[in-house]
Each structure stands twice: as C-alpha cells, then as structure tokens.
Design a protein around this motif. Structure first.
Motif, PDB file in Angstrom:
ATOM      1  N   SER A 247      13.337  13.441  10.736  1.00 38.95           N
ATOM      2  CA  SER A 247      13.184  13.816  12.143  1.00 38.95           C
ATOM      3  C   SER A 247      14.462  13.565  12.933  1.00 38.95           C
ATOM      4  CB  SER A 247      12.014  13.049  12.768  1.00 38.95           C
ATOM      5  OG  SER A 247      12.225  11.643  12.680  1.00 38.95           O
TER       6      SER A 247
ATOM      7  N   MET B  61      17.410  13.752  21.169  1.00 39.86           N
ATOM      8  CA  MET B  61      17.046  12.545  21.907  1.00 39.86           C
ATOM      9  C   MET B  61      15.789  11.919  21.297  1.00 39.86           C
ATOM     10  SD  MET B  61      17.749  10.396  24.233  1.00 39.86           S
ATOM     11  CE  MET B  61      19.018  11.268  25.163  1.00 39.86           C
ATOM     12  N   PRO B  62      15.879  10.656  20.829  1.00 33.94           N
ATOM     13  CA  PRO B  62      14.689   9.998  20.251  1.00 33.94           C
ATOM     14  C   PRO B  62      13.608   9.793  21.307  1.00 33.94           C
ATOM     15  CG  PRO B  62      16.724   8.842  19.666  1.00 33.94           C
ATOM     16  CD  PRO B  62      17.077   9.814  20.745  1.00 33.94           C
ATOM     17  N   SER B  63      12.371   9.780  20.860  1.00 37.80           N
ATOM     18  CA  SER B  63      11.258   9.465  21.752  1.00 37.80           C
ATOM     19  C   SER B  63      11.251   7.962  22.032  1.00 37.80           C
ATOM     20  CB  SER B  63       9.941   9.879  21.106  1.00 37.80           C
ATOM     21  OG  SER B  63       9.699   9.090  19.930  1.00 37.80           O
ATOM     22  N   LEU B  64      10.410   7.540  22.955  1.00 37.11           N
ATOM     23  CA  LEU B  64      10.315   6.110  23.269  1.00 37.11           C
ATOM     24  C   LEU B  64       9.868   5.312  22.052  1.00 37.11           C
ATOM     25  CD1 LEU B  64       8.726   6.131  26.852  1.00 37.11           C
ATOM     26  CD2 LEU B  64      11.090   5.566  26.216  1.00 37.11           C
ATOM     27  N   GLU B  65       8.934   5.872  21.293  1.00 31.39           N
ATOM     28  CA  GLU B  65       8.472   5.190  20.082  1.00 31.39           C
ATOM     29  C   GLU B  65       9.606   5.070  19.068  1.00 31.39           C
ATOM     30  OE1 GLU B  65       5.159   5.700  16.487  1.00 31.39           O
ATOM     31  OE2 GLU B  65       5.245   7.145  18.139  1.00 31.39           O
ATOM     32  N   GLN B  66      10.394   6.137  18.913  1.00 34.06           N
ATOM     33  CA  GLN B  66      11.525   6.090  17.985  1.00 34.06           C
ATOM     34  C   GLN B  66      12.582   5.099  18.449  1.00 34.06           C
ATOM     35  OE1 GLN B  66      12.431  10.315  17.950  1.00 34.06           O
ATOM     36  NE2 GLN B  66      11.569  10.553  15.907  1.00 34.06           N
ATOM     37  N   PHE B  67      12.824   5.033  19.753  1.00 29.61           N
ATOM     38  CA  PHE B  67      13.766   4.054  20.277  1.00 29.61           C
ATOM     39  C   PHE B  67      13.316   2.628  19.940  1.00 29.61           C
ATOM     40  CE2 PHE B  67      16.034   6.874  23.425  1.00 29.61           C
ATOM     41  CZ  PHE B  67      17.305   6.511  23.020  1.00 29.61           C
TER      42      PHE B  67
END
Length: 233
Positions: A28, A198-204
């Motif tokens: 991803s 741009m990563p999602s908040l969960e990915q961050f």
C-alpha cells in the motif's frame, strides 16, 4: 551472560516486533516511503538515549569517517532490502533468510576482526543454515526477488554489525545514531517522491510504532557491540 549478549537478545526481539508491523503494510506504500517514516520516527528513542556529555552538533566530528559512512551506507542498503522482502514474500521466509546474518557476521568476525570462534558455535551456525534451507526450500519452489533481497540484507546487516564493532568503542553515540538516520531519511525522501502517497492516520500510527521499535533496537545494538564480540552479538 555477558551484558552485550543480553542487549543483543533484547535488540533483535524489539527489531522483530517493528518488522512485523512493516509486514502489515503490504504494498500500500512504497518501500522508500516506509523507510523514510521509520527512519524519522526512529529518532524518537534517540532523543532520550543521548549521553549527557555529547551534543548533536558534534555528530560529524568523527574519528573513523570512512568506516562511519560505510556503516551508514550498509545500514541504508539492509533497511531498504529487508523492507522490500517483508512486503513481497512470506514473513517466515524473509526472516529465515535475514537470519543468515549470524553466519555472515561470524565469517566476517574471523576474517576482519580476528576473533576466535569455537567448534560448537560453527556447529550451531550450520544447524541454523539447515533450518533456513528447510523453511525456504530452494529448488522446490520458485524463488523471487524478495528472497534475494532478504539474503543481501543479511550480508549488508552483517557488514553493518562488524563495522559497528570496530567503531562503537571510540565514536560518539550521537554520531552512531544520527548519521545512519540522516542517510536513511535523505535517500528514502528522494526515492519516494515519484510515488508518494499520504499515509492514513492509522498508517501513521503504525509507522510511528514500527519506527520507535526499530530506533530502540538500533540503540540496543550499539550497546551490544560495545560490550561483546561481534560473533556473539
């Protein structure tokens, strides 16, 4: 148990937790984007590990500049290769190949550091190699680029540990922490630009957790190489 061996056990345990989180990203995010954020968040533990008598601005005051930069380069190579392996092949197979690193380290410790390795340790390494062959089963399945990446990671990681054993007793800890991180951040930042997402908040959150664990493992590995021979680490 020597203190350096204890630090190494904890370091590799912490590394494995961070690596498991990386596996969860799949494809991803690009390998370079994952590497960039992990290197960035890996500086969080470093902020608390800086010795009181050292300053970050002294990171470039080196006693062995060629070896420090070599160690930083091999660190970038092993980090990028292992991330690629984790997101492209089964985790167990990637980790099995990465754990060829003890064999490479032992060979380098004998050839480069002139350490003595007893017969029992060679026998254990041979057993470990047999275990790698059992998991990966070369010849019984098609090998992918991820397998080659994991094997090359083991070699570059072994070189990193061997060089670290040489320079760790004399170089400042801020140099050993900051320069590899700087290499990783700059190289990955450049290479991730064409495919940046741009990563999602969960990915961050996952990147922050993985980076913090990898950063902590790095600090513990430095402590290990200061207190034990490379072949034991």
């Amino acid at each position: 148990m020597p203190a350096g061996v204890f630090y190494a056990i904890v370091a590799y345990s912490v590394y494995s937790c961070g690596d498991a989180i990386i596996k969860g990203f799949g494809q991803s995010l690009s390998v370079f984007e994952i590497g960039f954020f992990i290197a960035l968040f890996g500086l969080i533990p470093a902020a608390f590990a800086k010795p009181a008598g050292e300053r970050w601005r002294d990171s470039f005051k080196l006693k062995h500049p060629a070896l420090v930069h070599l160690r930083s380069f091999t660190g970038v190579a092993s980090s990028t290769l292992v991330t690629y392996a984790f997101v492209t092949i089964p985790f167990a197979e990637a980790y099995s190949l990465v754990f060829m690193m003890p064999l490479f380290i032992t060979v380098l410790s004998v050839l480069v550091l002139r350490e003595r390795v007893n017969l029992m340790r060679w026998a254990m390494l041979a057993l470990g190699f047999a275990g790698v062959m059992l998991v990966v089963r070369p010849g019984f399945r098609e090998l992918e680029l991820g397998h080659l990446a994991a094997l090359c990671c083991a070699f570059f990681g072994a070189t990193t540990t061997t060089v670290l054993r040489v320079i760790a007793p004399t170089e400042k800890r801020v140099s050993l922490i900051a320069l590899p991180a700087l290499y990783l951040i700059v190289v990955n930042a450049i290479l991730m630009m064409p495919t940046f997402v741009m990563p999602s908040l969960e990915q961050f959150a996952l990147l922050a957790a993985s980076g913090s664990l990898v950063g902590l493992g790095h600090i513990l590995l430095i402590a290990a190489t200061r207190n034990a021979p490379a072949s034991q680490v």
